[in-house]
Design a protein around this motif. Structure first.
Motif, short mmCIF file in Angstrom:
data_model
loop_
_atom_site.label_atom_id
_atom_site.label_comp_id
_atom_site.label_asym_id
_atom_site.label_seq_id
_atom_site.Cartn_x
_atom_site.Cartn_y
_atom_site.Cartn_z
N GLU A 180 0.84 -1.18 0.00
CA GLU A 180 0.00 0.00 0.00
C GLU A 180 0.88 1.24 0.00
N SER A 181 0.24 2.41 -0.08
CA SER A 181 1.05 3.63 -0.03
C SER A 181 1.68 3.73 1.36
N TYR A 199 -2.31 -10.71 5.89
CA TYR A 199 -2.34 -9.42 5.19
C TYR A 199 -2.56 -9.62 3.69
N ALA A 231 -6.05 -10.44 3.18
CA ALA A 231 -6.92 -9.26 3.27
C ALA A 231 -6.86 -8.44 1.98
N LEU A 232 -5.67 -8.33 1.42
CA LEU A 232 -5.52 -7.59 0.17
C LEU A 232 -6.35 -8.23 -0.93
N ASP A 235 -8.93 -10.20 -0.59
CA ASP A 235 -10.35 -10.02 -0.28
C ASP A 235 -10.84 -8.63 -0.70
N ALA A 236 -9.98 -7.64 -0.49
CA ALA A 236 -10.43 -6.25 -0.68
C ALA A 236 -10.45 -5.84 -2.13
N LEU A 237 -9.74 -6.55 -2.96
CA LEU A 237 -9.64 -6.14 -4.36
C LEU A 237 -11.02 -6.23 -5.02
N LYS A 287 -16.27 -12.32 0.30
CA LYS A 287 -14.97 -12.41 0.96
C LYS A 287 -14.63 -13.88 1.20
N LEU A 297 -9.30 -9.84 8.00
CA LEU A 297 -9.20 -8.47 8.53
C LEU A 297 -10.14 -8.33 9.72
N ARG A 323 -4.62 -5.13 12.92
CA ARG A 323 -5.74 -5.33 11.99
C ARG A 323 -6.00 -6.79 11.70
#
Lengths: 323, 310, 327
Positions: free
Chosen positions: C53-54, C256, C259-260, C262-264, C274, C279, C297
């Motif tokens: 992530e940023s 992690y 979670a990435l 899942d979130a996409l 999901k 998360l 998280r």
């Protein structure tokens, strides 16, 4: 009667060297409690469209033709004073870089209280404060952060605060222009779920505007694909995604890398978007279209109805469609 | 078709970049009324400066410094023989005024050029090198900036008794660079971390190459803009020095003319002598200032954006 | 593509911190750890994806490799040679071998230089070829990135190019020296999807044609999947998971990474549910985190175990490892 009905909307910009036709002949309607997503690449006019619905076009832009009927009233006929009552109270907006819309030297809570009290002056300050507290709970900001300054918030929290602000006056319509573009995927996902949940809870209509087709796919009931100032395909989200008809939609879908399924070669769309200063007479996608025929260049594309909830702007599709 | 269109539309026309940039800039400049007035005024002054060689050729008594009308030995008003009149010993005021224009250009432009050259070089070095060099150069700039330049010059002239016009030019340049260097330094600082500079570093470019090839072309327009403002202040400083009696006594400048008016007690007696140099000083500084303002509009990206988007 | 497992680039326990400057009224300056003991091996000829992530430190890794910045601790080896101490001619030689493509094509080209000048600059710096061959090589490179015919482009200036064309010019500039390693720092994040796909395909062609090793830095797992042979996931300066691309995407072991994924947002609407749910619904409030960086998280985490100890990298077979006690 739909909540919002847009008929044949044309938006032009005065620019150096002539008139730029940013949006041409866009028509759609949005029912209460539904959400509609507009997808397109940069310069396709999607942001201009959103701004025009709020009558917030920059000074060199103007609606040259068409109707915007919101809640039975013509938005174009309202004067500035009347428009001010519509904005935020009936239509509110979540801007592209909304997180920067917060004033850095004012507490976040106070900013929203101020927004509420200016629009409903009868409200007492502590009542407004209570409202803000509820709103923050709604969008998932802990109540004790209400007195913080914007720089103490993370990017996702700022975006949540801006969403809270948009909800403050219980609008009927929210225009969300790239609401999650600057955010990381995990936060983006949370915010999108949040918006979706709130929409279902309060039966708000939402217009999503995004360059990311996958974002729109997950949150909107209907979807409109925009290309070079025109709507080229419009319909129920599932239908559009399952059987895209317009060559541009197809190309757009196949230029996205996906997580699942076969790892196919991406097929980029060749060429560049056309110049909107003097677009060609025929179909605007002609130059880049894989199945264009010579008449596409001369004749403007026509709307073809595929099903009651799916239509496409393509001359070719009207003939044989290549199903 | 206007120049801006020419430069962006004709992609196939091979033309040096700077010409395109110039045409583009010119098309914006043309729209500024201030810029037009400034240009016209400057043209008039330039004409004056050029024609300053003519009167002495007609008659040696029109020699601005040494020529004296054999029949006149006091200040007289305008006549056919002396268009603006004569000064207290019978020198022709009109030819003095013409030479004054030449001196104003000479002092203004050379002093401005030198100070902008110094300021740009020092600003770029300070901004690019950073750290100790930056601190050193900028403190030096601060010291010079707060120094009362007139006072220093008075002291110098007391020391050397007579200052040549070139010494004054050099002096003005030495005292005027800090302002320019501050601006150029901040511009350099913001350029330094732009990805295209980093890309040059990754490609292996030396510091000199980065400064001259990548930073300088991007700060030069700003330097030029500052030059016009520097000209204004250089002319004013020179006039002030001359008026106070610290100018080059062998040169006729407008400031010098004003000093003679005052010294000989003609201040309120001979308006034909007092007004022309005074008006000329005001107008020439004003015209350079207007030129600068119009150039500012050309360089201001906020104004250029409108046309650049599409 | 990767036929031998010879490492061309090695990062050895890299540690990098930045000082934030305290604001006038705000907090005092403090150190922000950008990279915390990162060790990586990039193999010859592969496209290695660094996903995060940023603010995860992924860009810092790229900048360290091209020597735009220096780490506080650790070593970087190129073909067995330590690079952090390179100076002078040795550094110049290194610059020839390692190049970078920057994120923003609107910022990475000098507005005052024509395409020809910009692309040929590396040749001039390294004194390769004479006037004639320089233009020849430049033309060839420009058309190899899809800007053809090159004559249409070499005299243009950045403001006369679209975003995609600018990024191609930037790629041509990075490729003209025929480098061995190219760091591509989110080369498409400023571009539209259809243009991004063009850029991706150019990078793939480049690798195909000259067996260049790429470090592809991105925030998008989907893009990484499309391009990369191996992927490393980085979070808050810590390496979380590393392995073959398909393995990371279809069998992620670190919560992690899960979670990435899942979130996409997914285009395939039927599978938008999901899958991993790794998360936490509400973040834990952690004062000073001594343990796993994802602890606050993470749904899987254990208060005592993950909150107190930093999980070490665990080998999970087939060059797949994850930094999680529960992997």
């Amino acid at each position: 009667m739909p909540l919002l009905e847009v008929k044949d909307l044309n938006i032009h910009y005065h620019v150096q060297g002539g008139i730029l036709k940013a949006v041409e002949g866009i028509s759609f309607s949005l029912e209460k409690g539904r959400s509609l997503g507009f997808v397109g690449e940069s310069g396709c006019g999607k942001t201009t469209l959103g701004m025009a619905l709020m009558r917030l076009l920059p000074s060199n832009g103007f609606i040259s033709d068409g109707q915007i009927i919101f809640d039975g009233e013509d938005i174009r006929k309202k004067n500035e004073e009347e428009m001010r009552k519509v904005r935020w109270q009936k239509i509110s907006m979540i801007f592209q870089a909304a997180m920067n819309a917060l004033n850095p030297v004012q507490r976040v809570g106070n900013q929203i209280v101020e927004a509420i009290t200016t629009h409903s002056p009868l409200l007492k300050k502590d009542e407004a404060f209570k409202m803000v507290k509820n709103l923050f709970q709604l969008v998932g900001i802990p109540g004790d952060r209400i007195k913080d300054y914007p720089h103490q918030y993370s990017g996702g929290m700022k975006q949540r605060a801006v969403i809270a602000m948009a909800l403050a006056c219980k609008p009927k319509l929210i225009i969300a222009d790239e609401p999650t573009t600057a955010l990381d995927v995990i936060v983006q996902d949370q915010i999108l779920q949040e918006i979706k949940g709130l929409q279902e809870e309060f039966q708000i209509s939402i217009i999503f505007i995004s360059h990311d087709i996958s974002v729109v796919a997950n949150v909107s009931h209907e979807i409109g694909i925009m290309y070079a100032g025109e709507l080229v395909e419009y319909g129920n989200t599932e239908e559009v995604f399952e059987s895209p008809r317009h060559p541009y939609t197809k190309a757009l879908l196949s230029s996205y890398p996906t997580l699942n399924g076969e790892k196919n070669m991406l097929t980029p769309i060749p060429g560049e978007t056309p110049n909107l200063m003097n677009p060609q007479t025929g179909c605007r996608f002609f130059d880049r279209c894989p199945n264009a025929i010579s008449s596409c260049k001369i004749n403007p594309a026509e709307w073809v109805t595929i099903s009651p909830t799916h239509k496409v702007l393509c001359y070719q599709c009207g003939r044989d469609c290549g199903i | 078709m206007n120049a801006a269109q020419l430069s962006t539309d004709n992609k196939n026309v091979i033309r040096p970049h700077w010409i395109n940039r110039f045409l583009e800039g010119w098309s914006i400049y043309k729209k500024s009324i201030l810029g037009k007035i400034g240009m016209v005024l400057l043209a008039v002054f330039a004409l004056m400066a050029i024609s300053s060689f003519i009167p002495p050729k007609i008659n040696p008594m029109y020699e601005p410094m040494s020529g004296v009308d054999p029949y006149i030995s006091k200040a007289t008003g305008p006549s056919m023989r002396h268009w603006l009149g004569t000064d207290f010993i019978g020198r022709d005021l009109f030819s003095q005024l013409l030479v004054g224009a030449r001196i104003a250009f000479l002092v203004g432009i050379s002093a401005a050029f030198m100070s902008v050259f110094l300021g740009t070089a020092i600003g770029m070095i300070a901004g690019y090198a950073g750290k100790f060099t930056d601190t050193l150069l900028m403190r030096l700039a601060d010291i010079i900036m707060v120094m009362p330049s007139l006072l220093v010059l008075l002291m110098l002239s007391a020391l050397f008794s007579k200052l040549s016009i070139w010494f004054i030019v050099l002096f003005i340049a030495l005292f005027r660079w800090p302002g320019v260097s501050r601006v150029i330094r901040s511009q350099t600082l913001s350029l330094k971390h732009r990805p295209f500079i980093e890309a040059a570093r990754v490609a292996g470019a030396s510091h000199l190459r980065i400064i001259f090839r990548h930073i300088m072309p991007n700060v030069l327009p700003l330097s030029f803009l500052y030059m016009t403002f520097q000209v204004t202040s250089a002319i004013i400083i020179e006039a002030a020095l001359a008026f106070l009696g610290f100018g080059d006594p062998s040169t006729v400048s407008w400031g010098m003319m004003l000093q003679w008016v005052w010294k000989t007690g003609h201040m309120f007696k001979a308006p034909y002598w007092l007004l022309p140099p005074g008006i000329c000083i005001s107008l020439i500084t004003l015209s350079f200032y207007m030129l600068g303002r119009a150039m500012d509009e050309v360089l201001d990206p906020r104004l250029r954006k409108e046309g650049e988007n599409y | 593509m990767v036929n031998n497992s010879e490492a061309i680039l090695k990062l050895h326990y890299i540690f990098k911190k930045y000082k934030t400057r305290g604001t006038f009224f705000g907090p005092q300056s403090k150190d922000v750890i950008a990279l915390n003991s990162i060790s990586l091996k990039i193999l010859k000829g592969e496209i290695f994806g660094l996903v995060g992530e940023s603010g995860s430190g992924k860009t810092t890794v790229g900048r360290l490799i091209v020597k735009l910045e220096k780490p506080e601790k650790g070593e970087i080896y190129l073909d067995g040679q330590e690079i952090l101490s390179l100076r002078g001619d040795q550094l110049k030689g290194f610059r020839r071998r390692v190049q970078m493509i920057f994120q923003d094509p609107y910022q990475s080209l000098n507005p005052q230089l024509s395409v020809l000048d910009a692309v040929s600059e590396p040749l001039i710096i390294h004194k390769i070829g004479n006037n004639h061959t320089i233009e020849e090589i430049t033309r060839k490179t420009i058309s190899s990135v899809g800007l053809s015919p090159p004559d249409d482009f070499i005299n243009r200036y950045p403001h006369q190019l679209s975003g995609g064309q600018r990024q191609r010019v930037a790629i041509a500039r990075a490729m003209i020296l025929k480098p061995e390693i190219v760091v591509a720092d989110e080369p498409t994040s400023m571009l539209d999807a259809s243009i991004s796909a063009q850029i991706f395909n150019i990078l793939l062609q480049m690798r195909e044609a000259s067996n260049i090793t790429f470090l592809f830095i991105t925030h998008s797992l989907a893009a990484a999947r499309y391009l990369c042979d191996r992927i490393a996931v980085i979070y808050k300066g810590n390496l979380m998971e590393i392995g073959p691309a398909e393995e990371i995407l279809h069998n992620p072991k670190h919560p992690y990474t899960q979670a990435l994924i899942d979130a996409l947002p997914k285009l395939d609407l039927s599978s938008s549910k999901k899958y991993y749910n790794s998360l936490r619904k509400e973040e834990r409030i952690v004062k000073e985190n001594a343990g796993c960086p994802f602890f606050s998280r993470c749904n899987v985490s254990d208060e005592t175990k993950c909150g107190q100890n930093i999980p070490p990298m665990k080998e999970l077979g087939k060059s797949h490892s994850a930094a999680c006690f529960y992997a």
